[in-house]
Design an enzyme around this catalytic site. Structure first.
Site, PDB file in Angstrom:
ATOM      1  N   TRP A 189     -11.360  17.531  23.698  1.00  0.00           N
ATOM      2  CA  TRP A 189     -12.722  17.828  24.147  1.00  0.00           C
ATOM      3  C   TRP A 189     -12.734  18.306  25.588  1.00  0.00           C
ATOM      4  O   TRP A 189     -12.040  17.752  26.442  1.00  0.00           O
ATOM      5  CB  TRP A 189     -13.580  16.568  24.033  1.00  0.00           C
ATOM      6  CG  TRP A 189     -14.858  16.640  24.801  1.00  0.00           C
ATOM      7  CD1 TRP A 189     -15.072  16.224  26.094  1.00  0.00           C
ATOM      8  CD2 TRP A 189     -16.098  17.186  24.355  1.00  0.00           C
ATOM      9  NE1 TRP A 189     -16.371  16.468  26.464  1.00  0.00           N
ATOM     10  CE2 TRP A 189     -17.028  17.049  25.414  1.00  0.00           C
ATOM     11  CE3 TRP A 189     -16.521  17.758  23.148  1.00  0.00           C
ATOM     12  CZ2 TRP A 189     -18.349  17.482  25.303  1.00  0.00           C
ATOM     13  CZ3 TRP A 189     -17.852  18.183  23.048  1.00  0.00           C
ATOM     14  CH2 TRP A 189     -18.736  18.046  24.118  1.00  0.00           C
ATOM     15  N   MET A 190     -13.544  19.332  25.869  1.00  0.00           N
ATOM     16  CA  MET A 190     -13.735  19.824  27.233  1.00  0.00           C
ATOM     17  C   MET A 190     -15.220  19.991  27.505  1.00  0.00           C
ATOM     18  O   MET A 190     -15.978  20.415  26.631  1.00  0.00           O
ATOM     19  CB  MET A 190     -13.044  21.181  27.416  1.00  0.00           C
ATOM     20  CG  MET A 190     -13.270  21.805  28.794  1.00  0.00           C
ATOM     21  SD  MET A 190     -12.484  23.425  29.001  1.00  0.00           S
ATOM     22  CE  MET A 190     -13.601  24.461  28.072  1.00  0.00           C
ATOM     23  N   ASP A 241     -17.606  20.057  31.593  1.00  0.00           N
ATOM     24  CA  ASP A 241     -17.827  20.686  32.901  1.00  0.00           C
ATOM     25  C   ASP A 241     -16.564  21.197  33.596  1.00  0.00           C
ATOM     26  O   ASP A 241     -15.566  20.478  33.693  1.00  0.00           O
ATOM     27  CB  ASP A 241     -18.473  19.687  33.868  1.00  0.00           C
ATOM     28  CG  ASP A 241     -19.737  19.084  33.335  1.00  0.00           C
ATOM     29  OD1 ASP A 241     -20.219  19.517  32.276  1.00  0.00           O
ATOM     30  OD2 ASP A 241     -20.249  18.156  33.972  1.00  0.00           O
ATOM     31  N   GLN A 263     -13.606  18.632  32.791  1.00  0.00           N
ATOM     32  CA  GLN A 263     -13.781  17.354  32.126  1.00  0.00           C
ATOM     33  C   GLN A 263     -13.066  17.405  30.781  1.00  0.00           C
ATOM     34  O   GLN A 263     -13.308  18.310  29.973  1.00  0.00           O
ATOM     35  CB  GLN A 263     -15.267  17.068  31.927  1.00  0.00           C
ATOM     36  CG  GLN A 263     -15.999  16.744  33.218  1.00  0.00           C
ATOM     37  CD  GLN A 263     -15.628  15.376  33.765  1.00  0.00           C
ATOM     38  OE1 GLN A 263     -16.213  14.364  33.401  1.00  0.00           O
ATOM     39  NE2 GLN A 263     -14.640  15.335  34.638  1.00  0.00           N
ATOM     40  N   PHE A 312     -14.897  11.520  36.461  1.00  0.00           N
ATOM     41  CA  PHE A 312     -15.980  12.443  36.148  1.00  0.00           C
ATOM     42  C   PHE A 312     -15.925  13.675  37.058  1.00  0.00           C
ATOM     43  O   PHE A 312     -14.992  13.861  37.839  1.00  0.00           O
ATOM     44  CB  PHE A 312     -17.323  11.730  36.273  1.00  0.00           C
ATOM     45  CG  PHE A 312     -17.695  10.924  35.050  1.00  0.00           C
ATOM     46  CD1 PHE A 312     -16.841  10.790  33.964  1.00  0.00           C
ATOM     47  CD2 PHE A 312     -18.911  10.288  34.993  1.00  0.00           C
ATOM     48  CE1 PHE A 312     -17.189  10.053  32.849  1.00  0.00           C
ATOM     49  CE2 PHE A 312     -19.279   9.545  33.879  1.00  0.00           C
ATOM     50  CZ  PHE A 312     -18.424   9.432  32.801  1.00  0.00           C
ATOM     51  N   SER A 313     -16.956  14.497  36.982  1.00  0.00           N
ATOM     52  CA  SER A 313     -16.946  15.804  37.640  1.00  0.00           C
ATOM     53  C   SER A 313     -16.893  15.713  39.158  1.00  0.00           C
ATOM     54  O   SER A 313     -17.283  14.715  39.763  1.00  0.00           O
ATOM     55  CB  SER A 313     -18.175  16.609  37.215  1.00  0.00           C
ATOM     56  OG  SER A 313     -18.069  16.989  35.879  1.00  0.00           O
ATOM     57  N   ARG A 331     -23.508  11.200  41.124  1.00  0.00           N
ATOM     58  CA  ARG A 331     -22.251  11.817  40.701  1.00  0.00           C
ATOM     59  C   ARG A 331     -22.128  13.297  41.066  1.00  0.00           C
ATOM     60  O   ARG A 331     -23.023  13.909  41.607  1.00  0.00           O
ATOM     61  CB  ARG A 331     -22.113  11.675  39.192  1.00  0.00           C
ATOM     62  CG  ARG A 331     -23.300  12.174  38.372  1.00  0.00           C
ATOM     63  CD  ARG A 331     -22.986  12.010  36.896  1.00  0.00           C
ATOM     64  NE  ARG A 331     -24.103  12.342  36.024  1.00  0.00           N
ATOM     65  CZ  ARG A 331     -24.925  11.465  35.492  1.00  0.00           C
ATOM     66  NH1 ARG A 331     -24.796  10.186  35.760  1.00  0.00           N
ATOM     67  NH2 ARG A 331     -25.890  11.861  34.674  1.00  0.00           N
ATOM     68  N   GLU A 391     -27.568  17.322  37.658  1.00  0.00           N
ATOM     69  CA  GLU A 391     -26.117  17.189  37.654  1.00  0.00           C
ATOM     70  C   GLU A 391     -25.467  18.397  38.325  1.00  0.00           C
ATOM     71  O   GLU A 391     -26.095  19.448  38.511  1.00  0.00           O
ATOM     72  CB  GLU A 391     -25.587  17.069  36.219  1.00  0.00           C
ATOM     73  CG  GLU A 391     -26.059  15.821  35.498  1.00  0.00           C
ATOM     74  CD  GLU A 391     -25.420  15.668  34.135  1.00  0.00           C
ATOM     75  OE1 GLU A 391     -24.949  14.560  33.838  1.00  0.00           O
ATOM     76  OE2 GLU A 391     -25.389  16.645  33.363  1.00  0.00           O
ATOM     77  N   TRP A 422     -25.563  20.529  25.523  1.00  0.00           N
ATOM     78  CA  TRP A 422     -25.467  19.126  25.116  1.00  0.00           C
ATOM     79  C   TRP A 422     -26.252  18.813  23.845  1.00  0.00           C
ATOM     80  O   TRP A 422     -26.059  17.759  23.244  1.00  0.00           O
ATOM     81  CB  TRP A 422     -25.913  18.214  26.263  1.00  0.00           C
ATOM     82  CG  TRP A 422     -24.805  17.999  27.239  1.00  0.00           C
ATOM     83  CD1 TRP A 422     -24.724  18.454  28.525  1.00  0.00           C
ATOM     84  CD2 TRP A 422     -23.586  17.293  26.991  1.00  0.00           C
ATOM     85  NE1 TRP A 422     -23.535  18.082  29.092  1.00  0.00           N
ATOM     86  CE2 TRP A 422     -22.816  17.365  28.176  1.00  0.00           C
ATOM     87  CE3 TRP A 422     -23.057  16.627  25.894  1.00  0.00           C
ATOM     88  CZ2 TRP A 422     -21.547  16.781  28.284  1.00  0.00           C
ATOM     89  CZ3 TRP A 422     -21.795  16.039  25.995  1.00  0.00           C
ATOM     90  CH2 TRP A 422     -21.070  16.123  27.182  1.00  0.00           C
TER      91      TRP A 422
END
Length: 518
Positions: free
Chosen positions: A44-45, A47, A63, A103-104, A177, A229, A322
Site C-alpha cells: 500500500w502507498m 502520501d 507513506q 507518518f508524513s 502532523r 493535512e 480516500w
C-alpha cells in the site's frame, strides 16, 4: 494518511491485506499498473513524503505499508529518479519504532550543517516526520502525534533517527502532523508548516532540533469540510514581475470540490513568523470559498521538492482519493503518484492562479508527433489504435472558434467502455465522466457524480494537454490554469479518442505523442 483508524482496524487490515495479495494474478495486476507513473512493486502507498534533490538524483519517499494492500502501520518507502519521470524503487527508508508509526513529513538538504549531523565529507539530509503512537490512540489519548527527525549522510541509503526524538511534542491536539520544512533564506531560519486539525501552525528553528511556535493560520478560511493535512509553504515569483508571494498548499479530507479528498491553496505574505493572505486573494476567497489546486478527484497530498535546481518549485501528489483508495481493483499493490509538475503563480484581475504543468523532462520521452487539423463535425474520430498507443501518451489539443456548446472527448476501447471529458461552453464547465469506464462498483462515490470544474467565461479558443497512462488521465487546461486528475479501471486498455460536439464552425489542431520510457 488516515490516522483516525483504530488499532483494531489496523490489525484487521493487516490480515485482510495479506489474504488479498495471494488472490491476485500477474495478468490482472499488469492490466492496471501505470507505464510511467510511479507505483510500488507491492503493498500500500499513499502520501508523497520527504521530496528532495541532491547530487543529480530526485528522491521520492511515500507513506508505505509493505505487508498489505490497505492502510496499515506506516513506513517511509523510497524511490529515486534522475529526471522526475523514470522512477526506481529503493529499500524502505524508515520503519516504525517504539515512538510510533512513521507518518508524513518532509526532508531538507542541510547545506550549512545547522543540525550538526554532517561531517567533513557530506551535508546531511534531514527528514522531519510525524510519529503516530497507536498505543496512546488505543487508550483514547489526544496527544497521539509528535514530530521526529532522522538524518542521512549517504544520500538516503541509510538513516539514523535522532536520539532525542521527538523534537516537537504534542500540545494537546489529536490531529497534529505532516511537518513540511523549508529554509527561509531571508531570515536564515528553518520554517515548519504543520497541520493542526482545522488549521496550520508555523514553527521556526535554527538547527532542526529546537522548534518555537510562531503563529497559526486558517481558522474559518478556505475549505473546512474535513481535517487539514500535508501543508506546504513556499515563496514564488509572480509571472511577469519581480513581485514575490508566499503560497500555502493545504490538503483536506474530506471536503474536496467533487467529494472526498483534495488540495486547496492560499496566496499571501510571510514575515518569518506569520502568514497573511493577500488582499487580492481575500476577495477571490470570498467569491470562491476555497481555491483548488486540482479539480479532479485523484490528486491528494501534493507537496514540493527541496533543493531543486534553478529554484524551480516541483510538486507531486498521490493519485487516488480516500473515498475508495483501499477498494480499487488492484491487489498486489495499490496507488500511484501523479506526474511531477512545475508550479508557477499568475496574477489576474480575479485573483491568483497556482498553475501546474508536467515537468519539461517528460518531453524527452515523447516519440514523433501525430499531427492533425480538423474542421469539427458532430462526430469526429481523432486517434485510432493503429496510430498511437493511448495507454501511454501525451496529447496537446488546440480548439479554435469555439461556440457556446459542448465538446465531449471520449477515450474508448473495443468493449464499449469509455471515459468522457471536455468543455461545456454553455454551462461554463470542464468535466470528466467515468461512469462507464469499466470497473466502477467499489468504494464510495467513485463513479458519481460527474466531476466538474467551473470556468469564468465562454471560451472562443482553448488548449488542453492530456497526460494518459493506462488507468489515469491528467488534464491541464490553458497551460495549467485548471487541472483535473482522475483514475479509472477499464477491462481493456483504451485505444481510441473521439470528439462529439453540438456546435458548428470549430476547428481542432492537435499533436499526439507516445511516451517511451522502457
Amino acid at each position: 494518511m488516515r490516522k483516525i483508524i483504530s488499532t483494531l482496524i489496523i490489525a484487521a487490515t493487516f490480515q485482510s491485506g495479506l489474504h488479498a495479495q495471494s488472490d491476485a494474478t500477474p495478468s490482472e495486476e499488469q492490466l492496471y499498473r501505470p507505464n510511467f507513473h510511479f507505483s510500488p512493486k507491492k503493498g500500500w502507498m499513499n502520501d508523497p513524503n520527504g521530496l528532495y534533490y541532491k547530487d543529480g538524483v530526485y528522491h521520492l519517499f511515500f507513506q508505505y505499508y509493505p505487508d498489505g494492500n490497505k492502510w496499515g502501520p506506516m513506513h517511509w518507502g523510497h524511490a529515486t529518479s534522475k529526471d522526475l519521470v523514470r522512477w526506481e524503487e529503493q529499500p524502505i527508508a524508515l520503519y516504525p519504532d517504539d515512538l510510533g508509526y512513521i507518518f508524513s513529513g518532509s526532508a531538507v538538504v542541510d547545506k550549512n550543517n545547522t543540525s550538526g549531523f554532517g561531517d567533513s565529507k557530506n551535508n546531511p539530509v534531514v527528514a522531519i516526520y510525524t510519529y503516530h503512537n497507536p498505543n496512546r490512540e488505543k487508550d483514547g489519548k489526544i496527544d497521539v502525534e509528535s514530530q521526529g527527525i532522522a538524518y542521512s549522510l549517504d544520500n538516503s541509503k541509510t538513516w539514523t533517527k535522532y536520539s532525542s526524538n521527538p523534537v516537537l511534542k504534542n500540545p494537546g491536539i489529536r490531529d497534529f502532523r505532516d511537518p513540511k520544512v523549508i529554509w527561509d533564506t531571508k531570515r536564515k531560519q528553518w520554517v515548519m508548516a504543520l497541520a493542526a486539525q482545522d488549521r496550520a501552525h508555523f514553527y521556526t528553528s535554527k538547527n532542526l532540533k529546537d522548534w518555537t511556535f510562531q503563529s497559526e493560520f486558517g481558522k474559518e478560511l478556505g475549505g473546512h469540510g474535513g481535517v487539514w493535512e500535508c501543508p506546504d509553504l513556499f515563496p514564488l515569483k509572480v509571472e511577469g514581475s519581480k513581485e514575490e508571494k508566499w503560497v500555502l498548499i493545504v490538503n483536506i479530507n474530506p471536503g474536496g470540490p467533487n467529494k472526498g479528498s483534495a488540495g486547496q491553496y492560499f496566496v499571501g505574505d510571510f514575515d518569518g513568523k506569520t502568514f497573511k493572505i493577500d488582499e487580492h486573494f481575500t476577495k477571490q476567497l470570498q467569491r470562491e470559498k476555497a481555491v483548488w489546486l486540482d479539480w479532479g478527484k485523484d490528486n491528494y497530498a501534493s507537496v514540493s521538492f527541496d533543493n531543486v535546481p534553478q529554484d524551480k518549485r516541483i510538486i507531486i501528489g498521490w493519485m487516488s482519493n480516500w473515498e475508495y483508495a483501499q477498494e480499487v481493483p488492484t491487489e498486489l499493490w495499490r496507488s500511484s503518484t501523479t506526474v511531477a509538475r512545475e508550479v508557477s503563480l499568475k496574477k489576474t484581475k480575479d485573483g491568483y492562479i497556482l498553475k501546474n504543468v508536467p515537468v519539461t523532462q517528460l518531453k524527452k520521452y515523447q516519440g514523433k508527433p501525430i499531427t492533425k487539423k480538423i474542421s469539427l463535425k458532430s462526430e469526429n474520430q481523432l486517434i485510432s489504435k493503429s496510430e498511437i498507443n493511448l495507454s501511454k501518451a501525451v496529447i496537446d489539443l488546440d480548439l479554435k472558434k469555439m461556440n457556446a456548446g459542448k465538446y465531449t472527448f471520449s477515450l474508448k476501447n473495443t468493449l464499449g467502455e469509455e471515459v468522457l471529458f471536455g468543455i461545456d461552453n454553455k454551462t461554463k464547465e470542464l468535466f470528466i465522466d467515468r461512469s462507464k469506464s469499466g470497473k466502477t462498483d467499489f468504494g464510495k462515490n467513485y463513479a458519481t457524480p460527474i466531476t466538474k470544474a467551473p470556468l469564468n467565461e465562454i471560451y472562443v479558443n482553448a488548449k488542453m494537454k492530456l497526460v494518459i497512462d493506462k488507468t489515469s488521465i491528467e488534464i491541464f487546461f490553458n497551460d495549467g490554469e485548471k487541472v483535473l486528475t482522475e483514475i479509472f479501471f477499464p477491462n481493456e486498455n483504451f485505444s481510441q479518442l473521439t470528439l462529439n460536439t453540438n456546435t458548428n464552425g470549430t476547428s481542432l489542431e492537435f499533436n499526439a505523442y507516445q511516451i517511451n520510457t522502457k
